[in-house]
Design a protein around this motif. Structure first.
Motif, short mmCIF file in Angstrom:
data_model
loop_
_atom_site.label_atom_id
_atom_site.label_comp_id
_atom_site.label_asym_id
_atom_site.label_seq_id
_atom_site.Cartn_x
_atom_site.Cartn_y
_atom_site.Cartn_z
N MET A 191 56.03 -7.85 57.51
CA MET A 191 55.19 -8.33 58.61
C MET A 191 53.76 -7.83 58.47
N SER A 192 53.59 -6.58 58.11
CA SER A 192 52.26 -5.97 58.05
C SER A 192 52.02 -5.47 56.63
N ARG A 193 51.48 -6.33 55.77
CA ARG A 193 51.42 -5.98 54.34
C ARG A 193 50.01 -5.77 53.81
N SER A 194 49.04 -5.67 54.69
CA SER A 194 47.69 -5.30 54.25
C SER A 194 46.97 -4.67 55.43
N ALA A 195 45.81 -4.10 55.14
CA ALA A 195 44.95 -3.60 56.21
C ALA A 195 44.58 -4.76 57.14
N GLY A 196 44.23 -4.42 58.38
CA GLY A 196 43.73 -5.43 59.30
C GLY A 196 44.50 -5.51 60.60
N THR A 197 44.02 -6.40 61.46
CA THR A 197 44.63 -6.62 62.78
C THR A 197 45.77 -7.63 62.66
N CYS A 198 46.46 -7.85 63.77
CA CYS A 198 47.51 -8.86 63.81
C CYS A 198 46.97 -10.19 63.29
N ASN A 199 47.78 -10.87 62.50
CA ASN A 199 47.32 -12.10 61.85
C ASN A 199 47.62 -13.36 62.66
N THR A 200 48.20 -13.19 63.84
CA THR A 200 48.37 -14.31 64.76
C THR A 200 47.14 -14.41 65.66
N GLY A 202 46.60 -13.36 68.39
CA GLY A 202 46.85 -12.38 69.43
C GLY A 202 45.54 -11.92 70.04
N THR A 203 45.60 -10.80 70.76
CA THR A 203 44.39 -10.35 71.45
C THR A 203 43.31 -9.90 70.48
N ALA A 204 43.67 -9.23 69.39
CA ALA A 204 42.65 -8.76 68.45
C ALA A 204 41.89 -9.95 67.85
N SER A 205 42.61 -10.95 67.36
CA SER A 205 41.95 -12.13 66.78
C SER A 205 41.20 -12.92 67.85
N THR A 206 41.79 -12.99 69.04
CA THR A 206 41.11 -13.68 70.14
C THR A 206 39.78 -13.03 70.45
N MET A 207 39.77 -11.70 70.56
CA MET A 207 38.53 -11.02 70.91
C MET A 207 37.52 -11.06 69.77
#
Length: 579
Positions: A191-200, A202-207
């Motif tokens: 599910m989490s295979r590199s650095a970074g925020t959630c790839n959906t 979600g709130t991180a990508s939304t913001m």
């Protein structure tokens, strides 16, 4: 770039004098090996870093900061990096929302109290973006956002999986008996295979998208994957640009206007963004005294189709969005359909939002859909009011089931999250697919911190029958990676005496998204009697410290959950100190 600033550089109040104070400030800084010429009228650029190994989304920020530093030097500025509280959603208890305001105070006072002419805001995880923008807005100095970027697509059993979203999906499948615990656990590493925020989305990508739509970042900031070299190029270019912004005196108040927020509301609908954006945008606007109300999400956002086909609403992930053209492509498609409310809004690179995107290429009509083939026709956040939510509640249409958007059912009531956990798995629970799951005391004061528990998992006995969604209502939030017909942010919350507190098992509740209505079907006399007989819930334990400050001063969800004493812009002026 003009070498002459439009107004005297703030940092020269520290470093520009030949008296005792200037001597001391320069001398102390020189113990780091800084030569004298760096203090001779150059813009001093703060790099506000939310790096932390306890915030996995932001754990690669040391490298990003180094690229920002290179850009600042190249443009003739002098970079100074400083840490602030890193409120990471993934590990922090009870919830990162509890410390968002604390982080914003850290940012505000770090900027105001130090010799900084402008600041680069390194943000990524959910609450770091709003916290940094809130703190910087309170000081109103030139600022630019550099996001950490999303993780690469997750991989499991030869398929792409989305961070967060797959957890909710597989956990429900385990409870329903459709998959084994071994299969559930096997998805963890992929599910989490590199650095970074959630790839959906979600709130991180939304913001991150909100930061770009508001004009506070360079184009493409939102979607470049964290490990893509172009993320570091953007960081370098942002470092160069912030020096120019310092000389131009291009402060946040010139960018974060009412028009910018109206654009962001429509962009949130187009991308299928998180409900958390409602709270965070309100809080950011509040720091500059910009009026932003819940009804704006209806009056401005309504009629905006969701055209970004990303999980949890759709099929793809942030990596795919970048390859399809990123947010500039989305903005171009919106602008060509007259869906950008204010295309002339100013952005940090000195150009208008439309100038930045009008020729943006669009590479994939599946990920960024044409207006004629939207994911859903109207993706605007649904604002609900009624006797159950006098000050409002929210629902995300792109994540909801169409057949439940107008629904009437009997309440199954949980007094708090612990009560929910103790009751939901009971095979004798009186519940069916038409029931409405209702949870109290999970709001700003009640949890405290308003945790992301609003997307209550369904009763296992209904999952086993093939039920995949139910209406759920609470004063909590939910993760932007979650999905379902979930009514959130009910205000006032139960712990503040809101009507949620008086709902009982078996009460009939009506949800009407089209009409914006959330109604408890009891008459006014019965409601008054219940309030009169309501036994006061034992308040959260008064433990002192930040928790007590939070409970005493946090505003309700419709007001952005900021602290009452943090509203408004206090500016960057600070009394001179004589040693």
């Amino acid at each position: 770039m003009s070498p002459t600033p439009k107004r005297p550089l703030r940092s020269q109040e520290w470093f520009g004098s030949a008296d005792k104070n200037g001597f001391m400030y320069r001398s102390w800084m020189k113990n780091q090996g800084i030569p004298d010429h760096e203090f001779q009228g150059k813009p001093i650029i703060g790099i506000c870093n939310t790096w932390s190994e306890l915030t996995p989304c932001n754990a690669h920020f040391r490298k990003i900061a180094e690229h920002v530093r290179r850009g600042v030097f190249e443009a003739g500025g002098f970079p100074v990096e400083f840490p602030v509280f890193s409120n990471g959603e993934s590990n922090l208890r009870p919830t990162a929302m509890f410390t968002r305001n604390l982080a914003s105070i850290d940012v505000e006072e770090s900027i105001r109290g130090n010799p900084i002419d402008a600041v680069v805001l390194l943000a990524g995880c959910d609450k770091t973006t709003p916290a940094l923008l809130m703190g910087a807005a309170s000081c109103d100095i030139p600022a630019i956002v550099v996001s950490g970027g999303p993780m690469l697509n997750g991989k499991h059993q030869g398929k792409d999986i989305g961070s967060g979203t797959v957890v909710w999906q597989l956990h429900e499948a385990v409870k329903a008996g459709h998959i084994s615990m071994h299969e559930f656990m096997s998805a963890e590493a992929g599910m989490s295979r590199s650095a970074g925020t959630c790839n959906t989305m979600g709130t991180a990508s939304t913001m991150a998208c909100m930061a770009e739509a508001l004009g506070t970042s360079l184009p493409h900031n939102a979607a470049i994957p964290a490990v893509d070299a172009r993320r570091y190029v953007l960081a370098h270019m942002s470092g160069m640009r912030i020096v120019e912004m310092a000389l131009e005196d291009l402060r946040l108040s010139k960018i974060l206007t009412r028009e910018a927020f109206e654009n962001a509301i429509r962009v949130n609908a187009a991308i299928g963004g998180s409900t958390n954006a409602v709270i965070h945008l309100k809080a950011i606007a509040g720091r500059l005294g910009i009026p932003l109300e819940l009804e704006d999400w209806t009056s401005i956002g309504r009629g905006t189709p969701t055209i970004v086909d990303l999980m949890p609403s759709g099929r793809f992930l942030m990596e795919d969005l970048y390859y399809a053209g990123g947010l500039p492509a989305v903005l171009r498609r919106m602008g060509e359909a007259d869906l950008l409310r204010h295309p002339g809004a100013l952005t940090v690179n000195g150009k208008s939002l439309w100038e930045n995107v009008r020729e943006a290429p669009i590479y994939n009509d599946e990920v960024i859909r044409p207006l004629a083939k939207p994911l859903i026709e109207d993706g605007a956040i649904c604002i609900l009011r009624g006797n159950l939510a006098p000050r409002g509640a929210v629902l995300k249409p792109s994540a909801a089931s169409p057949h439940l958007m107008q629904h009437r059912g009997q309440a199954v009531v949980f007094e708090d999250f612990d009560h929910y956990k103790s009751r939901i798995n009971d095979p004798d629970l009186e519940v069916d697919a038409n029931s409405v799951l209702l949870m109290k005391n999970c709001g700003p004061k009640g949890y405290p911190g308003m945790a992301e528990v609003g997307n209550m998992g369904l009763p296992p006995k209904l999952l086993a029958q093939g039920v995949t969604d139910m209406v759920r209502i609470s004063d909590a939030r939910m993760s932007g990676t979650a999905y379902g017909t979930v009514v959130l942010h009910v205000a006032p919350e139960a712990a503040a005496g809101g009507p949620l507190a008086i709902v009982r098992d078996g009460d009939w509740i009506e949800l009407d998204c089209a009409g914006g209505r959330l109604h408890l079907e009891i008459d006014e006399a019965e409601m008054a009697a219940r309030f009169e007989n309501l036994q006061a819930r034992k308040p959260p334990e008064r433990t002192g410290g930040y928790r007590e400050l939070y409970i005493d001063h946090v505003l309700q969800a419709d007001q952005g959950c900021d602290f009452d004493f943090l509203l408004g812009c206090r500016g960057a002026e600070v009394p001179r100190h004589s040693h």
